[in-house]
Scaffold this motif. Sequence first.
Motif, PDB file in Angstrom:
ATOM      1  N   ASN A  42       0.801  -1.225  -0.052  1.00 42.50           N
ATOM      2  CA  ASN A  42      -0.015   0.066  -0.016  1.00 42.50           C
ATOM      3  C   ASN A  42       0.907   1.198  -0.068  1.00 42.50           C
ATOM      4  O   ASN A  42       1.819   1.516   0.686  1.00 42.50           O
ATOM      5  N   THR A  43       0.338   2.153  -0.908  1.00 41.03           N
ATOM      6  CA  THR A  43       1.140   3.429  -0.896  1.00 41.03           C
ATOM      7  C   THR A  43       0.656   4.570   0.127  1.00 41.03           C
ATOM      8  O   THR A  43      -0.200   4.772  -0.019  1.00 41.03           O
ATOM      9  N   ILE A  44       1.682   4.867   1.223  1.00 45.42           N
ATOM     10  CA  ILE A  44       1.173   5.714   2.220  1.00 45.42           C
ATOM     11  C   ILE A  44       2.342   6.648   2.149  1.00 45.42           C
ATOM     12  O   ILE A  44       3.245   6.638   2.535  1.00 45.42           O
ATOM     13  N   CYS A  45       1.556   7.917   2.184  1.00 44.35           N
ATOM     14  CA  CYS A  45       2.625   9.323   2.328  1.00 44.35           C
ATOM     15  C   CYS A  45       2.781   9.182   3.658  1.00 44.35           C
ATOM     16  O   CYS A  45       1.987   8.972   4.637  1.00 44.35           O
ATOM     17  N   GLY A  46       4.466   9.282   3.884  1.00 45.64           N
ATOM     18  CA  GLY A  46       4.837   9.536   5.279  1.00 45.64           C
ATOM     19  C   GLY A  46       5.065   7.929   5.857  1.00 45.64           C
ATOM     20  O   GLY A  46       5.330   7.917   6.822  1.00 45.64           O
ATOM     21  N   ARG A  47       5.102   6.871   5.053  1.00 43.20           N
ATOM     22  CA  ARG A  47       5.374   5.680   5.813  1.00 43.20           C
ATOM     23  C   ARG A  47       6.651   5.537   6.283  1.00 43.20           C
ATOM     24  O   ARG A  47       6.917   5.008   7.484  1.00 43.20           O
ATOM     25  N   HIS A  48       7.566   6.190   5.856  1.00 41.56           N
ATOM     26  CA  HIS A  48       9.362   6.130   6.097  1.00 41.56           C
ATOM     27  C   HIS A  48       9.166   6.952   7.725  1.00 41.56           C
ATOM     28  O   HIS A  48       9.851   6.372   8.743  1.00 41.56           O
ATOM     29  N   PRO A  49       8.801   8.000   7.576  1.00 41.25           N
ATOM     30  CA  PRO A  49       8.745   8.881   8.993  1.00 41.25           C
ATOM     31  C   PRO A  49       7.898   8.263  10.168  1.00 41.25           C
ATOM     32  O   PRO A  49       8.085   8.253  11.203  1.00 41.25           O
ATOM     33  N   LEU A  50       6.691   7.672   9.799  1.00 36.93           N
ATOM     34  CA  LEU A  50       5.856   6.783  10.720  1.00 36.93           C
ATOM     35  C   LEU A  50       6.557   5.626  11.182  1.00 36.93           C
ATOM     36  O   LEU A  50       6.542   5.450  12.367  1.00 36.93           O
ATOM     37  N   SER A  51       7.389   4.928  10.339  1.00 31.48           N
ATOM     38  CA  SER A  51       8.250   3.664  10.770  1.00 31.48           C
ATOM     39  C   SER A  51       9.168   4.153  11.785  1.00 31.48           C
ATOM     40  O   SER A  51       9.580   3.806  12.750  1.00 31.48           O
ATOM     41  N   THR A  52       9.892   5.434  11.449  1.00 35.35           N
ATOM     42  CA  THR A  52      10.897   5.908  12.353  1.00 35.35           C
ATOM     43  C   THR A  52      10.265   6.180  13.554  1.00 35.35           C
ATOM     44  O   THR A  52      10.983   5.943  14.732  1.00 35.35           O
ATOM     45  N   MET A  53       9.113   7.066  13.779  1.00 36.44           N
ATOM     46  CA  MET A  53       8.649   7.335  14.850  1.00 36.44           C
ATOM     47  C   MET A  53       8.321   6.052  15.608  1.00 36.44           C
ATOM     48  O   MET A  53       8.505   6.091  16.866  1.00 36.44           O
ATOM     49  N   LEU A  54       7.666   4.943  15.020  1.00 37.28           N
ATOM     50  CA  LEU A  54       7.589   3.863  16.032  1.00 37.28           C
ATOM     51  C   LEU A  54       8.504   3.249  16.473  1.00 37.28           C
ATOM     52  O   LEU A  54       8.411   2.716  17.510  1.00 37.28           O
ATOM     53  N   ARG A  55       9.609   3.240  15.638  1.00 32.30           N
ATOM     54  CA  ARG A  55      10.769   2.858  16.226  1.00 32.30           C
ATOM     55  C   ARG A  55      11.534   3.456  17.287  1.00 32.30           C
ATOM     56  O   ARG A  55      11.851   2.849  18.391  1.00 32.30           O
ATOM     57  N   LEU A  56      11.321   4.965  17.527  1.00 26.23           N
ATOM     58  CA  LEU A  56      11.514   5.685  18.575  1.00 26.23           C
ATOM     59  C   LEU A  56      10.815   5.329  19.729  1.00 26.23           C
ATOM     60  O   LEU A  56      11.309   5.354  20.929  1.00 26.23           O
TER      61      LEU A  56
END
Length: 100
Positions: A42-56
């Motif tokens: 699924n193409t989700i705008c902001g998926r990479h920053p969201l992954s980073t936030m979840l890792r933090l």
Amino acid sequence: HYEAAKYPVPGDSIKAMDLAGVGHLWGADVDGWEGYLRTTRNTICGRHPLSTMLRLVRGAGQQPCRVVPTHYSQSSKVLEKGGSSVSYASGVLAVDTLPP
């Protein structure tokens, strides 16, 4: 990932797919989120920053955090296969700051 037998209206299938993804976000489940992205593509705008936030959030460990859902909507409900819409979801990252 359109399941016509389960969701005769494509917009309902889109919503189910969206809520499966944002459920991982709202649950602060980085592994589930990244698995969802790999499986659905699924193409989700902001998926990479969201992954980073979840890792933090996961790395914070000692500081309890949660994501509070605030909104979900679609730009339009797709009634026929081949239609399109944009989905919007939001949440607030809450850090519990109660004294020890």
